[in-house]
Design an enzyme around this catalytic site. Sequence first.
Site, PDB file in Angstrom:
ATOM      1  N   GLN A   9      -9.412   9.546  -5.495  1.00 36.09           N
ATOM      2  CA  GLN A   9      -9.159  10.259  -4.230  1.00 36.09           C
ATOM      3  C   GLN A   9     -10.335  11.145  -3.804  1.00 36.09           C
ATOM      4  O   GLN A   9     -10.659  11.246  -2.627  1.00 36.09           O
ATOM      5  CB  GLN A   9      -7.891  11.125  -4.395  1.00 36.09           C
ATOM      6  CG  GLN A   9      -7.597  12.081  -3.251  1.00 36.09           C
ATOM      7  CD  GLN A   9      -6.855  11.428  -2.096  1.00 36.09           C
ATOM      8  OE1 GLN A   9      -5.700  11.059  -2.224  1.00 36.09           O
ATOM      9  NE2 GLN A   9      -7.533  11.279  -0.982  1.00 36.09           N
ATOM     10  N   HIS A  36       0.853  -1.211   0.000  1.00 36.45           N
ATOM     11  CA  HIS A  36       0.000   0.000   0.000  1.00 36.45           C
ATOM     12  C   HIS A  36       0.879   1.247   0.000  1.00 36.45           C
ATOM     13  O   HIS A  36       1.488   1.602   1.010  1.00 36.45           O
ATOM     14  CB  HIS A  36      -0.926   0.025   1.214  1.00 36.45           C
ATOM     15  CG  HIS A  36      -1.917   1.143   1.146  1.00 36.45           C
ATOM     16  ND1 HIS A  36      -3.268   0.933   0.939  1.00 36.45           N
ATOM     17  CD2 HIS A  36      -1.765   2.491   1.218  1.00 36.45           C
ATOM     18  CE1 HIS A  36      -3.892   2.101   0.903  1.00 36.45           C
ATOM     19  NE2 HIS A  36      -2.988   3.073   1.065  1.00 36.45           N
ATOM     20  N   GLU A  49     -11.107   4.689   6.657  1.00 35.50           N
ATOM     21  CA  GLU A  49      -9.933   5.365   7.239  1.00 35.50           C
ATOM     22  C   GLU A  49     -10.440   6.526   8.088  1.00 35.50           C
ATOM     23  O   GLU A  49     -10.383   7.687   7.700  1.00 35.50           O
ATOM     24  CB  GLU A  49      -8.972   5.853   6.149  1.00 35.50           C
ATOM     25  CG  GLU A  49      -7.652   6.355   6.743  1.00 35.50           C
ATOM     26  CD  GLU A  49      -6.665   6.852   5.710  1.00 35.50           C
ATOM     27  OE1 GLU A  49      -6.991   6.852   4.511  1.00 35.50           O
ATOM     28  OE2 GLU A  49      -5.552   7.245   6.103  1.00 35.50           O
ATOM     29  N   HIS A  99       1.599   5.354  -2.091  1.00 37.84           N
ATOM     30  CA  HIS A  99       1.158   6.431  -2.996  1.00 37.84           C
ATOM     31  C   HIS A  99       2.405   7.032  -3.641  1.00 37.84           C
ATOM     32  O   HIS A  99       3.017   7.952  -3.084  1.00 37.84           O
ATOM     33  CB  HIS A  99       0.376   7.503  -2.238  1.00 37.84           C
ATOM     34  CG  HIS A  99      -0.909   6.997  -1.685  1.00 37.84           C
ATOM     35  ND1 HIS A  99      -2.124   7.183  -2.320  1.00 37.84           N
ATOM     36  CD2 HIS A  99      -1.176   6.270  -0.572  1.00 37.84           C
ATOM     37  CE1 HIS A  99      -3.077   6.599  -1.603  1.00 37.84           C
ATOM     38  NE2 HIS A  99      -2.525   6.045  -0.541  1.00 37.84           N
ATOM     39  N   HIS A 148      -9.329   2.011  -0.170  1.00 36.36           N
ATOM     40  CA  HIS A 148      -9.179   2.704   1.095  1.00 36.36           C
ATOM     41  C   HIS A 148     -10.543   2.585   1.785  1.00 36.36           C
ATOM     42  O   HIS A 148     -11.546   3.053   1.238  1.00 36.36           O
ATOM     43  CB  HIS A 148      -8.860   4.171   0.871  1.00 36.36           C
ATOM     44  CG  HIS A 148      -7.438   4.433   0.475  1.00 36.36           C
ATOM     45  ND1 HIS A 148      -6.909   3.995  -0.719  1.00 36.36           N
ATOM     46  CD2 HIS A 148      -6.443   5.086   1.120  1.00 36.36           C
ATOM     47  CE1 HIS A 148      -5.650   4.367  -0.778  1.00 36.36           C
ATOM     48  NE2 HIS A 148      -5.332   5.030   0.308  1.00 36.36           N
ATOM     49  N   ASP A 198       2.429   3.384   2.851  1.00 37.68           N
ATOM     50  CA  ASP A 198       1.417   4.392   2.525  1.00 37.68           C
ATOM     51  C   ASP A 198       2.036   5.675   1.974  1.00 37.68           C
ATOM     52  O   ASP A 198       1.752   6.064   0.843  1.00 37.68           O
ATOM     53  CB  ASP A 198       0.533   4.689   3.745  1.00 37.68           C
ATOM     54  CG  ASP A 198      -0.843   5.242   3.367  1.00 37.68           C
ATOM     55  OD1 ASP A 198      -1.140   5.319   2.157  1.00 37.68           O
ATOM     56  OD2 ASP A 198      -1.614   5.583   4.271  1.00 37.68           O
ATOM     57  N   TRP A 243       0.862  14.200   3.549  1.00 38.02           N
ATOM     58  CA  TRP A 243       0.274  13.526   4.708  1.00 38.02           C
ATOM     59  C   TRP A 243       1.303  13.118   5.751  1.00 38.02           C
ATOM     60  O   TRP A 243       0.968  12.872   6.889  1.00 38.02           O
ATOM     61  CB  TRP A 243      -0.499  12.274   4.245  1.00 38.02           C
ATOM     62  CG  TRP A 243      -1.667  12.613   3.392  1.00 38.02           C
ATOM     63  CD1 TRP A 243      -2.927  12.923   3.834  1.00 38.02           C
ATOM     64  CD2 TRP A 243      -1.699  12.728   1.966  1.00 38.02           C
ATOM     65  NE1 TRP A 243      -3.727  13.217   2.764  1.00 38.02           N
ATOM     66  CE2 TRP A 243      -3.013  13.096   1.613  1.00 38.02           C
ATOM     67  CE3 TRP A 243      -0.755  12.532   0.958  1.00 38.02           C
ATOM     68  CZ2 TRP A 243      -3.409  13.287   0.291  1.00 38.02           C
ATOM     69  CZ3 TRP A 243      -1.138  12.728  -0.353  1.00 38.02           C
ATOM     70  CH2 TRP A 243      -2.453  13.106  -0.689  1.00 38.02           C
TER      71      TRP A 243
HETATM   72 FE   FE2 Z   1      -3.369   5.176   1.248  1.00 38.12          FE
END
Ligand code: FE2
Length: 429
Positions: A152, A57, A213, A59, A210, A309, A315
């Site tokens: 997203q 997982h 979350e 990005h 996802h 991630d 983030w």
């Molecule tokens: Fe993610």
Amino acid sequence: MHDLLIKNVNLANGEQQVDIAILDGKIAALGKHLNIKAAIYIEGHGQLASAPFVDSHFHMDSALSLGQPRLNQSGTLLEGIALWGELKPSLTVDCIKKRALELCQWSIARGTLAIRSHVDISDDRLLAVEALLEVKEEMKDYIELQLVAFPQDGFLRYKNSRQNLHRALDKGVDVVGGIPHFERTMAAGAESIRQLCEIASARGLLVDMHCDESDDPMSRHIETLAYETQRQGLHGRVTGSHLTSMHSMDNYYVSKLLPLIKEAQVHVVANPLINITLQGRSDTYPKRRGMTRVPEMLDQGINVAFGHDCVMDPWYSFGTHDMLDVAHMGLHVAQMTGLQQMQQAYQAVTDNAAKVMQLENYGLEVGCNADLVILEATSAVEALQLRPERLYVIKSGKVIAQTAPRECYLNLQGVKTPISFSKNLFRES
Ligand code: FE2
């Protein structure tokens, strides 16, 4: 004559002083004292040889973009999403590619040879899709990238998501993504899951959403994901990522939920570095850890992996894409410090993650791909303790990355004294 013979390595399953012979990119033999000639020899000195790390997982389109166009002031998930929205208009294929290629180099150097990356498809230009498909092709001899079409801004909430999803899949993106908890209502979230699973089913693709979350115990999209997986016969082909709301759910409800996840053979990916920093933000004290119920799901026989991630993006301001950091954090957050649990934490970034990605011929067995990493540690647990150097990273039988052993000296009363951090306390077990 074999291509490569690796002598005297320990394996993650506890076997010691094993030789590994490699021919034509495959593991041709594995056992003690192999009497085999090879063009190249590597002496393992009892260090750990492991199947490569797998990040199930990630990005990659946002990785290494930290500070562009500004830093996340609050450190929250929502400001991260807003920041990414600010950055998107100025993105180019070249800048996404440049960052992704650098990230791939970091990954390879640390022994990660497969990554599942979500790719944002909420930008109608699909620049990230174009960039990462090019990176996937350019790096295919070194690292396997699997791309997820990730809406997203919501599959139903953003008007062009359906069209963009099909465009991305037509271009060669591998997996159908989703974000049901970001849709406008719980009902819309459930509907997005139904539609996305139907698209995956019609195209014969895997699914990775996802899912939940959030810290909201009533965010129960994983139940719908398990249901649609079972209803549409997608057993073993669907992954629920994050599932952080499960941390806060009622225990009785979870006792019903876990068997449904198991029945549908839904894989789970927790992302400990991100979950521990982003969840529980609205709590005072006690403050929730936020990560999903990893040991409980493993006890049920559910396949659970740990993902990185994010690395230095809107983030998360940290990370060097080292999957041992991920496993280390995961076992702390989930309190997986029992001996077997530490082994499970290691599997969560190797074998279990490979199952999530459905990697073929993965593992250290005869007939498997000759992809492996030799670490400066003697066991999987010691690798978690030391997060040591990756001495050799081997892909298809060829050394593609090398790091010198760690050397450290103290100057004690003018005498140069070497020190070793290795204690090797778990060898006998
Ligand atoms: Fe993610």
